[in-house]
Design a protein around this motif. Structure first.
Motif, mmCIF file in Angstrom:
data_model
loop_
_atom_site.group_PDB
_atom_site.id
_atom_site.type_symbol
_atom_site.label_atom_id
_atom_site.label_comp_id
_atom_site.label_asym_id
_atom_site.label_seq_id
_atom_site.Cartn_x
_atom_site.Cartn_y
_atom_site.Cartn_z
ATOM 1 N N GLY A 12 32.345 -10.160 -29.614
ATOM 2 C CA GLY A 12 31.914 -9.296 -28.729
ATOM 3 C C GLY A 12 33.303 -8.414 -28.325
ATOM 4 O O GLY A 12 34.049 -8.635 -27.878
ATOM 5 N N ALA A 13 32.861 -6.971 -28.797
ATOM 6 C CA ALA A 13 33.941 -5.843 -28.346
ATOM 7 C C ALA A 13 33.813 -5.316 -27.108
ATOM 8 O O ALA A 13 32.702 -4.629 -27.079
ATOM 9 C CB ALA A 13 34.259 -4.990 -29.818
ATOM 10 N N PHE A 14 34.671 -4.884 -26.459
ATOM 11 C CA PHE A 14 34.620 -4.287 -25.132
ATOM 12 C C PHE A 14 34.731 -2.716 -25.547
ATOM 13 O O PHE A 14 34.113 -1.958 -25.079
ATOM 14 C CB PHE A 14 35.575 -4.750 -24.052
ATOM 15 N N ASP A 15 35.642 -2.570 -26.559
ATOM 16 C CA ASP A 15 35.893 -1.040 -27.087
ATOM 17 C C ASP A 15 35.717 -1.333 -28.614
ATOM 18 O O ASP A 15 36.918 -1.713 -29.201
ATOM 19 C CB ASP A 15 37.208 -0.670 -26.830
ATOM 20 N N LEU A 16 34.679 -1.192 -29.251
ATOM 21 C CA LEU A 16 34.532 -1.382 -30.624
ATOM 22 C C LEU A 16 35.420 -0.596 -31.559
ATOM 23 O O LEU A 16 36.145 -0.999 -32.350
ATOM 24 C CB LEU A 16 33.105 -1.114 -31.133
ATOM 25 N N PRO A 17 35.586 0.837 -31.330
ATOM 26 C CA PRO A 17 36.343 1.611 -32.011
ATOM 27 C C PRO A 17 37.801 1.173 -32.005
ATOM 28 O O PRO A 17 38.264 1.071 -33.137
ATOM 29 C CB PRO A 17 36.252 2.994 -31.607
ATOM 30 N N ALA A 18 38.518 0.818 -31.064
ATOM 31 C CA ALA A 18 40.006 0.328 -30.937
ATOM 32 C C ALA A 18 40.027 -0.982 -31.682
ATOM 33 O O ALA A 18 41.150 -1.133 -32.296
ATOM 34 C CB ALA A 18 40.162 0.363 -29.533
ATOM 35 N N LEU A 19 38.939 -2.063 -31.562
ATOM 36 C CA LEU A 19 39.185 -3.212 -32.138
ATOM 37 C C LEU A 19 38.831 -3.296 -33.608
ATOM 38 O O LEU A 19 39.777 -3.781 -34.363
ATOM 39 C CB LEU A 19 38.067 -4.183 -31.451
ATOM 40 N N ARG A 20 38.115 -2.410 -33.976
ATOM 41 C CA ARG A 20 37.840 -2.092 -35.449
ATOM 42 C C ARG A 20 39.136 -1.553 -36.090
ATOM 43 O O ARG A 20 39.548 -1.860 -37.002
ATOM 44 C CB ARG A 20 36.692 -0.994 -35.540
ATOM 45 N N LEU A 21 39.565 -0.579 -35.467
ATOM 46 C CA LEU A 21 41.111 0.059 -35.883
ATOM 47 C C LEU A 21 42.135 -1.073 -36.280
ATOM 48 O O LEU A 21 42.894 -1.008 -37.058
ATOM 49 C CB LEU A 21 41.369 1.135 -34.977
ATOM 50 N N PHE A 22 42.382 -2.061 -35.225
ATOM 51 C CA PHE A 22 43.119 -3.036 -35.371
ATOM 52 C C PHE A 22 42.953 -3.823 -36.285
ATOM 53 O O PHE A 22 43.881 -3.918 -37.310
ATOM 54 C CB PHE A 22 43.180 -3.751 -33.932
ATOM 55 N N TYR A 23 41.864 -4.129 -36.752
ATOM 56 C CA TYR A 23 41.684 -5.126 -37.902
ATOM 57 C C TYR A 23 41.730 -4.220 -39.472
ATOM 58 O O TYR A 23 42.224 -4.490 -40.363
ATOM 59 C CB TYR A 23 40.213 -5.657 -37.918
ATOM 60 N N GLN A 24 41.312 -2.849 -39.138
ATOM 61 C CA GLN A 24 41.562 -1.973 -40.313
ATOM 62 C C GLN A 24 43.057 -1.574 -40.510
ATOM 63 O O GLN A 24 43.432 -1.862 -41.639
ATOM 64 C CB GLN A 24 40.846 -0.701 -40.170
ATOM 65 N N GLN A 25 43.822 -1.600 -39.457
ATOM 66 C CA GLN A 25 45.347 -1.753 -39.643
ATOM 67 C C GLN A 25 46.079 -3.015 -40.190
ATOM 68 O O GLN A 25 47.148 -3.143 -40.791
ATOM 69 C CB GLN A 25 45.891 -1.234 -38.215
#
Length: 143
Positions: A12-25
């Motif tokens: 469960g993401a509080f800030d989906l775009p930021a969390l998504r970016l981390f895993y993409q990185q």
């Protein structure tokens, strides 16, 4: 009987775009059916998904009692084939903005281990276990 398997893990993401970016990185590729409100990463044998925490709570019919500042009571693990890969993974995780909680060290059980938290304090271990066995797709099948 309940099948003995884990098929999908949703954070469960509080800030989906930021969390998504981390895993993409980290270099993790998303599957085609990801969307603006749902991210899906294919790992070795298990899908890792990110979904807004408020929508996840609504879907499950529960109240949110966590925040992005609190460590959750679950640890996910990335097991690797050599001790050197623990160090390499942690270097990449640190470069992507992960919080290294425990630098790679020799473990009391004979392997090598390290811990990190993603941007929302979800705990992860990166570990090498000398007795681990992986299948052809990279999924750990025993240790």
């Amino acid at each position: 009987m309940v099948p003995q398997r884990v098929s999908l893990i949703t954070i469960g993401a509080f800030d989906l775009p930021a969390l998504r970016l981390f895993y993409q990185q980290l270099g993790w590729a998303e599957l085609d059916f990801s969307s603006d409100t749902y991210a899906v990463f294919n790992t070795a044998g298990v899908l890792l998904t990110l979904f807004p925490v408020s929508e996840l709570a609504d879907d499950a019919g529960v109240e949110i009692k966590q925040s992005a500042e609190i460590y959750n009571n679950v640890t996910l693990a990335i097991n690797v084939e050599t001790p050197e890969l623990v160090d390499a993974a942690i270097a990449k995780i640190q470069e992507a903005g992960g919080k290294i909680l425990r630098m790679p060290t020799e473990a009391f059980w004979g392997g090598r281990t390290s811990y990190f938290a993603d941007p929302e304090n979800n705990l992860w271990e990166v570990a090498w276990n000398p007795s681990s066995v992986f299948n052809d797709s990279g999924a750990m099948i025993k240790f």
